[in-house]
Design a protein around this motif. Sequence first.
Motif, PDB file in Angstrom:
ATOM      1  N   THR A  80       0.835  -1.207   0.000  1.00 56.58           N
ATOM      2  CA  THR A  80       0.000   0.000   0.000  1.00 56.58           C
ATOM      3  C   THR A  80       0.857   1.240   0.000  1.00 56.58           C
ATOM      4  O   THR A  80       1.822   1.356   0.733  1.00 56.58           O
ATOM      5  CB  THR A  80      -0.882   0.053   1.254  1.00 56.58           C
ATOM      6  OG1 THR A  80      -0.060  -0.202   2.379  1.00 56.58           O
ATOM      7  CG2 THR A  80      -1.989  -0.949   1.165  1.00 56.58           C
ATOM      8  N   ARG A  81       0.527   2.138  -0.851  1.00 59.28           N
ATOM      9  CA  ARG A  81       1.141   3.454  -0.809  1.00 59.28           C
ATOM     10  C   ARG A  81      -0.010   4.449  -0.858  1.00 59.28           C
ATOM     11  O   ARG A  81      -0.371   4.949  -1.910  1.00 59.28           O
ATOM     12  CB  ARG A  81       2.002   3.638  -2.063  1.00 59.28           C
ATOM     13  CG  ARG A  81       3.423   3.178  -1.872  1.00 59.28           C
ATOM     14  CD  ARG A  81       4.298   3.972  -2.795  1.00 59.28           C
ATOM     15  NE  ARG A  81       5.326   3.134  -3.363  1.00 59.28           N
ATOM     16  CZ  ARG A  81       6.030   3.531  -4.411  1.00 59.28           C
ATOM     17  NH1 ARG A  81       5.745   4.640  -5.013  1.00 59.28           N
ATOM     18  NH2 ARG A  81       6.988   2.758  -4.852  1.00 59.28           N
ATOM     19  N   PRO A  82      -0.626   4.703   0.262  1.00 67.42           N
ATOM     20  CA  PRO A  82      -1.907   5.423   0.262  1.00 67.42           C
ATOM     21  C   PRO A  82      -1.862   6.769  -0.461  1.00 67.42           C
ATOM     22  O   PRO A  82      -2.674   7.036  -1.319  1.00 67.42           O
ATOM     23  CB  PRO A  82      -2.225   5.603   1.740  1.00 67.42           C
ATOM     24  CG  PRO A  82      -0.986   5.250   2.488  1.00 67.42           C
ATOM     25  CD  PRO A  82      -0.164   4.380   1.634  1.00 67.42           C
ATOM     26  N   SER A  83      -0.870   7.578  -0.146  1.00 68.26           N
ATOM     27  CA  SER A  83      -0.942   8.925  -0.701  1.00 68.26           C
ATOM     28  C   SER A  83      -0.455   8.961  -2.136  1.00 68.26           C
ATOM     29  O   SER A  83      -0.960   9.727  -2.938  1.00 68.26           O
ATOM     30  CB  SER A  83      -0.127   9.878   0.158  1.00 68.26           C
ATOM     31  OG  SER A  83       1.183   9.339   0.280  1.00 68.26           O
ATOM     32  N   ALA A 124      -2.086   7.532  -6.410  1.00 67.31           N
ATOM     33  CA  ALA A 124      -2.716   8.217  -7.523  1.00 67.31           C
ATOM     34  C   ALA A 124      -1.691   8.492  -8.615  1.00 67.31           C
ATOM     35  O   ALA A 124      -1.980   8.373  -9.799  1.00 67.31           O
ATOM     36  CB  ALA A 124      -3.341   9.511  -7.036  1.00 67.31           C
ATOM     37  N   LYS A 125      -0.510   8.843  -8.226  1.00 69.57           N
ATOM     38  CA  LYS A 125       0.522   9.128  -9.230  1.00 69.57           C
ATOM     39  C   LYS A 125       1.078   7.814  -9.755  1.00 69.57           C
ATOM     40  O   LYS A 125       1.389   6.911  -9.016  1.00 69.57           O
ATOM     41  CB  LYS A 125       1.670   9.879  -8.543  1.00 69.57           C
ATOM     42  CG  LYS A 125       1.667  11.360  -8.771  1.00 69.57           C
ATOM     43  CD  LYS A 125       3.056  11.895  -8.457  1.00 69.57           C
ATOM     44  CE  LYS A 125       2.935  13.326  -7.928  1.00 69.57           C
ATOM     45  NZ  LYS A 125       4.172  13.762  -7.341  1.00 69.57           N
ATOM     46  N   LYS A 126       1.221   7.768 -11.072  1.00 67.94           N
ATOM     47  CA  LYS A 126       1.789   6.546 -11.642  1.00 67.94           C
ATOM     48  C   LYS A 126       3.295   6.708 -11.737  1.00 67.94           C
ATOM     49  O   LYS A 126       3.802   7.503 -12.516  1.00 67.94           O
ATOM     50  CB  LYS A 126       1.180   6.326 -13.031  1.00 67.94           C
ATOM     51  CG  LYS A 126      -0.228   5.804 -12.984  1.00 67.94           C
ATOM     52  CD  LYS A 126      -0.594   5.061 -14.243  1.00 67.94           C
ATOM     53  CE  LYS A 126      -1.967   4.473 -14.036  1.00 67.94           C
ATOM     54  NZ  LYS A 126      -2.707   4.397 -15.257  1.00 67.94           N
ATOM     55  N   MET A 127       4.008   5.951 -10.947  1.00 66.50           N
ATOM     56  CA  MET A 127       5.464   6.066 -10.946  1.00 66.50           C
ATOM     57  C   MET A 127       6.041   5.182 -12.031  1.00 66.50           C
ATOM     58  O   MET A 127       5.424   4.221 -12.470  1.00 66.50           O
ATOM     59  CB  MET A 127       6.016   5.623  -9.584  1.00 66.50           C
ATOM     60  CG  MET A 127       5.419   6.353  -8.435  1.00 66.50           C
ATOM     61  SD  MET A 127       6.448   7.658  -7.795  1.00 66.50           S
ATOM     62  CE  MET A 127       8.055   6.978  -7.819  1.00 66.50           C
ATOM     63  N   PHE A 128       7.231   5.493 -12.416  1.00 63.14           N
ATOM     64  CA  PHE A 128       7.914   4.718 -13.429  1.00 63.14           C
ATOM     65  C   PHE A 128       8.291   3.375 -12.808  1.00 63.14           C
ATOM     66  O   PHE A 128       8.936   3.308 -11.785  1.00 63.14           O
ATOM     67  CB  PHE A 128       9.157   5.470 -13.896  1.00 63.14           C
ATOM     68  CG  PHE A 128       9.977   4.674 -14.845  1.00 63.14           C
ATOM     69  CD1 PHE A 128      11.237   4.208 -14.473  1.00 63.14           C
ATOM     70  CD2 PHE A 128       9.476   4.344 -16.103  1.00 63.14           C
ATOM     71  CE1 PHE A 128      11.997   3.485 -15.349  1.00 63.14           C
ATOM     72  CE2 PHE A 128      10.246   3.604 -16.975  1.00 63.14           C
ATOM     73  CZ  PHE A 128      11.517   3.174 -16.604  1.00 63.14           C
TER      74      PHE A 128
END
Lengths: 256, 170
Positions: B155-158, B161-165
């Motif tokens: 889980t990375r709650p915050s 939303a951002k799509k990381m590479f």
Amino acid sequence: MAAERGTAAEALVGQVVLPGDLLLLPAHYDEDAEGERLRLSAGTAPQGRLLCGPGLRRSGAGLLVTKCGLLRHRPAGGGAYWVDSQQKRYVPVKGDHVIGIVTAKAGDVFRLDVGGSEPASLSYLAFEGATKRNRPNVQVGDLIYGQFVVANKDMEPEMVCIDSSGKSNGMGIIGQDGFLFKVSLGLIRKLLAPKCEIIQELSQLYPFELVLGMNGRIWVKAKTVQQTLIIVNILEACEYMTPQQRKQALAKLSGN
Amino acid sequence: MAGEVKTKLSKNLLRMKFMQRGLDSQTKKQLEEEEKKIISEEHWYLDVPDLKEKESCIIEERSFLQCEDLVYGRMSFKGFNPEIEKLMIKINSKCKEEEIEEDDKMEADVSDEEMARRYETLVGTIGRKFLRKRDQRVLKDDDEDDEVEEGNSNTRPSKRAKKMFLKPQD
């Protein structure tokens, strides 16, 4: 004054009744003062209300006859009784489709002669697609097929040429040419019965157009004057002809 | 000076619709009841015992149209007037249609259950179309939330939303 004992309505269906006869109805139509609605009777209680048609009047225990004629009965839809009488004089009734002759234009309203005691009025907005700018082209002497919207003994009858949804549905000014004549009201009802033999036989003869008004007026138009007059003569005479005589007359004509 | 006198709004003004939008339902109900009370007190009534209305089962009718089954009065035969012939067909078919409707009910092409299932998903997808972008994203996150919780616990709650590479693993 001794009260007249009436006879059961069902017994007299199809027989001649005279004004003043009292017709008794089966028990479940009586008004109950105590509040009992449905009494268990031998027969089934029909749903809906009884329709008391022309020639009959509601009176206390049953129906009082006001015109002389044959008593008719229709069991469907709650049942209906009415008197099938013959007359030539038309009395305007709401909802009837009639042929009227324009006698006068008075401002926004046309006066039509429908054969009743008073001329009927027809507003120029009561045609399909009529607006204040777009007036219908109606002249004095034109024939109009419309229906009554107001027709009682206290007010002047009013006609319209559109139905409740604003469509004309065949009503309006009847076209040029053709022949208008008058017959008795009983014949009109006979001709308007579904699957009328007279109309079916006539339709085999020539192509023609026919408008029947409940006020006793019929308008006929065929290709030539002779054909029109033949149809007119047949319609006028067929009231008192037996079916055999009518078939003979038509056979002679189609042979010609 | 400014805060001293507060302009008092008249009762009629307060009764108008646009002033009542802000009120909550309770005060609205109260106002309605008060109105009704005023009207019913002014309402005149007869101080007479109730007569029971006798409902009669007989209707009087002066027209033959209701009694007999009459055809439409305008007719044309053998193609003399095509419009009237069309009208005749329409009116006759209308009469027949009424008869047929009573007899049979049309069989549905799609069963009721399938209809309900489809409709359930349909409402969601079409409804999402009309949300603003932020609400859409939140809605999608909620959906993903439900799905992911059952699965893995990464889980990375915050920052989800951002799509990381995603670095490809060697």
